[in-house]
Scaffold this motif. Structure first.
Motif, PDB file in Angstrom:
ATOM      1  N   GLU A   1       4.314   7.601  -9.075  1.00 36.91           N
ATOM      2  CA  GLU A   1       3.867   8.294  -7.863  1.00 36.91           C
ATOM      3  C   GLU A   1       2.384   8.045  -7.629  1.00 36.91           C
ATOM      4  N   ALA A   2       2.052   7.697  -6.384  1.00 34.42           N
ATOM      5  CA  ALA A   2       0.660   7.427  -6.023  1.00 34.42           C
ATOM      6  C   ALA A   2      -0.158   8.711  -6.055  1.00 34.42           C
ATOM      7  N   GLU A   3      -1.314   8.632  -6.673  1.00 32.40           N
ATOM      8  CA  GLU A   3      -2.276   9.735  -6.666  1.00 32.40           C
ATOM      9  C   GLU A   3      -3.452   9.312  -5.801  1.00 32.40           C
ATOM     10  N   GLY A   4      -3.434   9.740  -4.550  1.00 36.27           N
ATOM     11  CA  GLY A   4      -4.388   9.243  -3.570  1.00 36.27           C
ATOM     12  C   GLY A   4      -3.892   7.938  -2.981  1.00 36.27           C
ATOM     13  N   GLU A   5      -4.728   7.282  -2.191  1.00 34.62           N
ATOM     14  CA  GLU A   5      -4.361   5.999  -1.600  1.00 34.62           C
ATOM     15  C   GLU A   5      -4.330   4.935  -2.700  1.00 34.62           C
ATOM     16  N   VAL A   6      -3.261   4.113  -2.701  1.00 34.53           N
ATOM     17  CA  VAL A   6      -3.090   3.103  -3.738  1.00 34.53           C
ATOM     18  C   VAL A   6      -2.800   1.751  -3.098  1.00 34.53           C
ATOM     19  N   GLU A   7      -3.515   0.731  -3.554  1.00 36.50           N
ATOM     20  CA  GLU A   7      -3.239  -0.643  -3.129  1.00 36.50           C
ATOM     21  C   GLU A   7      -2.759  -1.431  -4.333  1.00 36.50           C
TER      22      GLU A   7
ATOM     23  N   ASN B   1       0.830  -1.204   0.000  1.00 30.04           N
ATOM     24  CA  ASN B   1       0.000   0.000   0.000  1.00 30.04           C
ATOM     25  C   ASN B   1       0.865   1.255   0.000  1.00 30.04           C
ATOM     26  N   TYR B   2       0.360   2.314  -0.653  1.00 26.98           N
ATOM     27  CA  TYR B   2       1.100   3.562  -0.779  1.00 26.98           C
ATOM     28  C   TYR B   2       0.168   4.734  -0.530  1.00 26.98           C
ATOM     29  N   LYS B   3       0.709   5.763   0.132  1.00 27.41           N
ATOM     30  CA  LYS B   3      -0.061   6.967   0.437  1.00 27.41           C
ATOM     31  C   LYS B   3       0.048   7.962  -0.709  1.00 27.41           C
ATOM     32  N   ASP B   4      -0.834   8.944  -0.689  1.00 28.77           N
ATOM     33  CA  ASP B   4      -0.845   9.973  -1.732  1.00 28.77           C
ATOM     34  C   ASP B   4       0.527  10.655  -1.826  1.00 28.77           C
ATOM     35  N   GLY B   5       1.080  10.716  -3.026  1.00 28.50           N
ATOM     36  CA  GLY B   5       2.370  11.360  -3.247  1.00 28.50           C
ATOM     37  C   GLY B   5       3.568  10.468  -3.010  1.00 28.50           C
TER      38      GLY B   5
ATOM     39  N   LEU C   1      -4.546  -2.549  -7.640  1.00 27.27           N
ATOM     40  CA  LEU C   1      -5.826  -3.082  -7.187  1.00 27.27           C
ATOM     41  C   LEU C   1      -6.835  -1.958  -6.947  1.00 27.27           C
ATOM     42  N   SER C   2      -6.348  -0.823  -6.443  1.00 29.34           N
ATOM     43  CA  SER C   2      -7.205   0.351  -6.275  1.00 29.34           C
ATOM     44  C   SER C   2      -6.346   1.605  -6.302  1.00 29.34           C
ATOM     45  N   GLY C   3      -6.939   2.721  -6.725  1.00 31.82           N
ATOM     46  CA  GLY C   3      -6.206   3.971  -6.806  1.00 31.82           C
ATOM     47  C   GLY C   3      -5.559   4.158  -8.180  1.00 31.82           C
ATOM     48  N   HIS C   4      -4.767   5.235  -8.293  1.00 37.41           N
ATOM     49  CA  HIS C   4      -4.117   5.570  -9.560  1.00 37.41           C
ATOM     50  C   HIS C   4      -2.650   5.940  -9.327  1.00 37.41           C
ATOM     51  N   VAL C   5      -1.836   5.665 -10.315  1.00 37.99           N
ATOM     52  CA  VAL C   5      -0.405   5.965 -10.257  1.00 37.99           C
ATOM     53  C   VAL C   5      -0.020   6.761 -11.496  1.00 37.99           C
ATOM     54  N   ALA C   6       0.664   7.890 -11.283  1.00 42.37           N
ATOM     55  CA  ALA C   6       1.141   8.730 -12.390  1.00 42.37           C
ATOM     56  C   ALA C   6       2.565   8.328 -12.740  1.00 42.37           C
TER      57      ALA C   6
END
Length: 567
Positions: free
Chosen positions: A107-113, A43-47, A64-69
């Protein structure tokens, strides 16, 4: 492509990628479920960064959820968006099969799983899940190809495009499938500013800026590779089943077949994968490619295939010597950095290097008008100019045909009176049908002239029949005049070579060994030779690949016998 300094823009590079659906496929929930046993939840936090340019990548991420730039970044501070990926998509490119450094930032954009699949488990996934693995492998390769075309994640070379240092390093990076970008200070503002800051002399060209901002002055290939993280440290106490020295067609074939059959494999090469074949503009007589294939494309596929099966590719790493004492049951390869790679068996696939003929002032112009291969980089230097090529074999013929598409005229200089004895018939017909290739028989180049600080300007050649000499203006001379075996690193270890320096194998070793070695085994049990370096080999790509496959059976036999308890 739009870029900015320090900030992202709204024009993603991926928007123009060809075969977009194959490059960025979406996985179904059923496919993700099948992949879970190969990875673990992360899991990764925003930014937060999932991976960073220039740092070893942890493997493949399945979102699995969220978005990555995904963005690309160079050492000059330019940041360009590549793509944004979301649930059901995966993040990786071909380098993550072996844990290479990342070429882009994620980079995580929001919470990412995510489901994080490390390199060794990713390789297992590709083998175990054949249909899914094929889709993933195709995407990984296409992503690397697109990054190379965009120059993403690699070093920035700063200097004139025709300088020897620029051509040398561009050739090295291209042959190793490494993205890079060239800036000419005469036309690029950022490059000009860097030149002012570092005030390089001519011997400093090119300046090389790697992604972390470090600036190198005309580095060697090894220095650049280490700065980029291309070379990894050896794992302590690791003993491989087989070490392959050389990554031409024979070495790559050995690596693919040995690794696919469960042997642990390390491959060393001093420059790049592909060997001489990797520099061939087009190979037209290799089985299964009726329209031909470039040497780089063919060997790049094999290189990726070897990584898929888990072979450790150590490039560029030069082998200095071989210790055959086997005091602990393993051979020792001393590398150029002083480390020792240990393996239970050795495959000599170091090939042969183009011979440097006796031409006056030759060394003064190597890399400044004298070339030993013909890639698009060198070919573009010949645009609308006359070029001279020396040689009468298949490699020379392929190069002449390739260069004829760029040069105004290609003068093909041959010492003998014809081509029939040394070149395939299809190439002879191609050359004879190409109007801007001129054959110059019974002639040899004897001396070069020009500005030593700059480049070749003219040469002098001599008729072998009359002895008459004449001068000819040219800025590019290509030499394809036979090859010498790369076997100096075997000195002192007991491996027999013939009078030409090629490694003797099989029945020729019977007297030295007192037994009949396998067809590819040398005078030292456990040391095998394949490809161009082997005495009596056919010196063809197909033959080299066949020997690489053939030697694996002998390796299994030797390793099996070595593990049997003594009676």
């Amino acid at each position: 492509m739009s870029t900015t300094t320090g900030n992202k823009t709204s024009a993603p590079v991926a928007a123009s990628f060809p075969r977009h659906e194959q490059t960025f496929p979406a996985l179904t929930s059923q496919e993700i479920a099948r992949m879970r046993r190969f990875g673990a939840i992360a899991n990764y936090k925003d930014g937060e960064k999932l991976f960073e340019t220039g740092k070893p990548g942890p493997g493949m991420f399945v979102i699995l959820s969220g978005h990555v730039a995904i963005t690309q970044r160079d050492g000059l501070g330019h940041v360009t968006p590549v793509i944004e990926q979301g649930p059901g998509q995966f993040l990786a490119e071909i380098g993550q099969l072996s844990g290479r450094v990342a070429l882009v930032d994620g980079e995580a954009e929001g919470e990412v799983e995510t489901l994080l699949i490390p390199p060794e488990r990713l390789r297992a996934l590709l083998v175990a899940e054949a249909d899914l693995g094929e889709r993933i492998m195709r995407a990984l390769i296409l992503r690397r190809v697109n990054l190379i075309q965009a120059g993403a994640g690699g070093p920035v070379l700063i200097g004139p495009s025709n300088s020897g240092g620029v051509i040398r390093l561009r050739g090295f990076l291209t042959r190793n499938g490494s993205p890079h970008h060239l800036l000419d200070p005469a036309t690029d503002h950022d490059a000009a500013e860097l030149i002012v800051r570092y005030s390089p002399s001519q011997t400093d060209w090119p300046l090389v800026v790697i992604p972390d901002g470090t600036v190198l002055r005309n580095p060697s290939e090894s220095e650049l590779a280490r700065a980029m993280g291309m070379i990894r440290a050896l794992a302590k106490d690791r003993v491989y089943d087989v070490a392959v020295v050389g990554s031409g067609p024979a070495g790559l074939s050995t690596a693919v077949y040995a690794a696919s059959e469960g042997l642990s494999v390390a491959v060393c090469d001093a420059r790049s994968f592909g060997g001489q074949a990797g520099a061939s503009a087009r190979i037209e007589n290799y089985l299964g490619f009726p329209t031909g294939i470039s040497g780089l494309a063919l060997t790049a596929r094999a290189y990726n295939q070897a990584q898929k099966f888990g072979a450790d590719m150590m490039i560029p790493v030069a082998v200095k010597s071989l210790d055959c004492s086997r005091e602990d049951g393993a051979f020792g390869l001393t590398l150029d950095d002083g480390e020792v790679l240990r393996a239970r068996s050795i495959v000599v696939a170091s090939g042969a290097r183009y011979r440097r003929p006796e031409i006056g002032n030759l060394a003064d112009f190597e890399g400044r008008g004298v070339w030993y291969w013909a890639s698009p980089i060198e070919a573009r230097l010949c645009s609308e100019q006359d070029a001279v090529l020396v040689g009468g074999g298949n490699s020379a013929g392929q190069a002449a045909v390739f260069l004829s598409g760029y040069a105004r005229r290609v003068h093909m200089v041959i010492r003998g009176g014809g081509l029939g004895a040394s070149m395939s018939r299809y190439l002879i017909e191609r050359i004879e049908a190409t109007p801007n290739i001129e054959l110059v028989f019974n002639t040899e180049v004897v001396e070069l002239d020009g500005t030593k600080e700059q480049s070749l300007e003219r040469l002098r050649w001599r008729s072998r029949l009359s002895g008459e000499e004449s001068s000819y203006d040219t800025r590019n001379l290509f030499l394809f005049v036979g090859a010498d075996p790369a076997t100096g690193w075997l000195d002192g270890c007991g491996v027999m070579v013939d009078r030409g320096g090629f490694v003797v194998t099989g029945a020729q070793c019977k007297k030295a060994r007192g037994d009949l070695a396998s067809a590819l085994e040398t005078s030292v049990p456990g040391v095998f030779a394949v490809g161009d370096v082997r005495s009596g080999s056919v010196k063809r790509v197909g033959g080299a690949i066949g020997e690489g496959a053939q030697v694996v059976a002998a390796l299994h036999h030797f390793l099996g016998d070595a593990q049997k308890p003594a009676l």
